[in-house]
Enzyme design. Structure first.
Site, PDB file in Angstrom:
ATOM      1  CD  GLU A 153      -1.610   0.178 -20.539  1.00 17.54           C
ATOM      2  OE1 GLU A 153      -1.693   1.348 -20.148  1.00 17.54           O
ATOM      3  OE2 GLU A 153      -2.222  -0.758 -19.995  1.00 17.54           O
ATOM      4  CB  CYS A 160       0.664  -5.773 -16.794  1.00 21.62           C
ATOM      5  SG  CYS A 160      -0.671  -5.906 -17.980  1.00 21.62           S
ATOM      6  CG  PHE A 165       5.363 -10.945 -24.185  1.00 19.27           C
ATOM      7  CD1 PHE A 165       5.208 -11.962 -25.108  1.00 19.27           C
ATOM      8  CD2 PHE A 165       5.610 -11.288 -22.859  1.00 19.27           C
ATOM      9  CE1 PHE A 165       5.310 -13.298 -24.734  1.00 19.27           C
ATOM     10  CE2 PHE A 165       5.707 -12.627 -22.468  1.00 19.27           C
ATOM     11  CZ  PHE A 165       5.557 -13.629 -23.420  1.00 19.27           C
ATOM     12  CG  LEU A 166       0.535  -6.195 -26.795  1.00 14.23           C
ATOM     13  CD1 LEU A 166      -0.896  -5.811 -27.142  1.00 14.23           C
ATOM     14  CD2 LEU A 166       1.396  -6.203 -28.045  1.00 14.23           C
ATOM     15  N   GLY A 199      12.816   5.248 -10.292  1.00 15.09           N
ATOM     16  CA  GLY A 199      11.756   6.265 -10.362  1.00 15.09           C
ATOM     17  C   GLY A 199      10.844   6.124  -9.157  1.00 15.09           C
TER      18      GLY A 199
END
Ligand code: UDX
Ligand code: UDX
Length: 441
Positions: A159, A266, A156-157, A259
């Site tokens: 960046e 991912c 569940f990283l 945005g």
């Protein structure tokens, strides 16, 4: 323990450095020869805050190595699979790397005498671990549960904060066979360093948790982006709305920022793969289909604003600030900036772009763009400017922009400037999710 990690991308490299920092002996394996060479010499080929320094630190312990071959597997206690699982043309998952990696692992397993756990970290569609990886590993002649264990432990990283997310996970989800107590015990020991819930479940549940997590995050973002549209018509600030919405404990404040749409390697890939999985079971993913449709439309919202103010883009020169899919990374995979620039070029505009970190990666895929060395260079002599990703470097006083842009307008996808300050500085300023004089629907 002795750990092998297959794949030295964002996830594999962070895992290799992370497990080494907890005292394990780690060998990271990758098929990309030049990547392995760079990593052995302490050079990362991607920008992730703190990662190159952490890599150099762990190399000095003598417990971190990088190899092309799978030789370290036979001696490993745990092997993490973190190879690419990109989207195919129809949005479904491409499992070719997983297949070749599992076949290479099986060849090594056949030679090994010691019990080891193979843990899948790559995001794979539900059913892959049990239906594809397990049979391939069993071709080694070794018995699952007896000679080797299999686990599906999604990562569940994020960046830009991957080292932090590795060290302080909210939870570890481990899909294993309910009767494989040897694997359970080894994983409990390996993850005892993390102060968070360790959830054991089935392979398919763990696989689906990853997709459901990323799809829900994407849904929140598309919800905020949809809200931004009505805010533009009602002359209301979407950030004020979503901040008050997020105060509800059931909702929470995170991932509600409108945005230019979500990008990265991912969220888009995983939502598309999950929709394809629904389709393969002849059920429609009505909500997730809409999340993707809202996202595609949102990417070009800022171009629609631009055209409604300066008219046709043919022959115009446009500045674009921000190329990476989000700040604090050089990754431009599925970046909204790339989609925006392609649209500008297709409508006959010339583009002058700048990004604090992603210039190298952008050079190869945006050959027709003038890549500038600073925001100042990008903002000079243009008919309009687009601020697309919220790098801290772009948080400048309105006077900075008005002095460079003169009468040319600035369109802000991240609402980094205050409209009142912009007006006082004589800057023609427009932003996604705030009042905008839309002429057409
Ligand atoms: C990867 C998966 O793509 C993603 O689905 C999962 O969630 C986490 O792991 P990432 O680290 O971003 O994410 O992948 P990428 O940056 O593409 O790196 C994968 C690495 O695997 C590359 O360096 C590639 O060279 C390597 N690889 C790929 C192998 O070593 N062997 C292979 O057979 C295929
Ligand atoms: C995501 C998931 O967060 C992570 O848990 C998973 O392991 C990998 O995929 P990542 O793609 O690195 O991580 O970045 P993330 O911070 O999730 O942002 C994804 C995209 O959503 C970016 O383009 C970002 O700009 C955008 N975003 C994020 C928004 O537009 N609004 C938000 O509120 C949050």
């Amino acid at each position: 323990m002795r750990v092998s990690v297959i794949g030295a991308g964002y996830v594999g490299l962070v895992n290799s450095v992370g497990w080494c920092s907890h005292g394990h002996h780690v060998t990271c394996i990758d098929s990309n020869r030049s990547l392995i060479h760079n990593l052995k010499n302490g050079k990362t080929t991607l920008y992730e805050p703190g990662l190159e320094q952490a890599l150099q630190q762990e190399l000095q312990t003598g417990r971190l190595d990088f190899q092309e071959s799978y030789g370290s597997v036979a001696e490993s206690d745990v092997i993490f699979i973190a190879v690419s699982t990109p989207s195919s043309a129809d949005g479904s998952i491409d499992l070719s790397c997983i297949t070749s990696c599992s076949q290479s692992l099986a060849a090594e397993l056949a030679k090994s005498e010691s019990f080891k756990v193979i843990a899948v970290r790559s995001t794979v569609i539900p059913g892959t671990t049990e239906g594809l990886i397990l049979p391939l590993l069993s071709e080694s002649g070794k018995k699952p549960g007896k000679d080797f264990g299999l686990a599906m432990i999604p990562e569940f990283l994020r960046e830009g904060i991957a080292l932090e997310d590795f060290s302080r996970p909210d939870r570890i989800v481990a899909g294993i066979s309910s009767v494989d107590l040897k694997t359970r015990k080894l994983l409990e020991e390996l993850h005892s360093v993390f102060r968070c819930p360790l959830v054991f479940t089935s392979f398919k549940t763990a696989e689906l948790v990853k997709y459901a997590s990323n799809s829900f995050l994407a849904t929140r973002i598309s919800f905020a982006n949809e809200m931004s549209r009505i805010c533009e018509k009602l002359d209301v600030d979407v950030d004020e709305v979503m901040a008050a919405v997020g105060m509800d404990k059931r909702i929470g404040p995170h991932f509600l920022k409108a945005g230019p749409g979500f990008g990265g390697s991912c969220l888009p890939k995983d939502v598309k793969a999950l929709v394809a999985e629904f389709r393969s079971h002849n059920i429609s993913a009505l909500l997730l289909d809409s999340v993707l449709r809202v996202n595609e439309g949102q990417k070009l919202r800022i171009v629609e604003m631009l055209k409604s103010v300066i008219g046709p883009l043919q022959g115009k020169k446009i500045a674009v600030l921000g190329l990476s899919f989000k700040p604090e990374t050089d990754d431009i995979r599925e970046s909204s900036s790339v989609a925006i620039i392609r649209k500008l070029l297709a409508e006959g505009a010339a583009v002058k772009a700048y990004d604090p970190r992603a210039m190298e990666k952008a050079r190869s895929i945006l050959p027709a763009v003038e890549l500038c060395n600073s925001p100042e260079q990008s903002l000079s002599g243009v008919d309009a400017a687009l601020l697309v990703s919220a790098w801290p470097e772009f948080q400048k006083p309105a006077g900075f922009y008005s002095s460079l842009l003169k009468q040319s307008p600035l369109f802000d996808a991240q609402r980094m400037l205050d409209p009142e300050e912009a007006r006082k500085a004589g800057l023609a300023y427009y932003s996604i999710g705030r009042g905008f004089p839309w002429k057409n629907p």
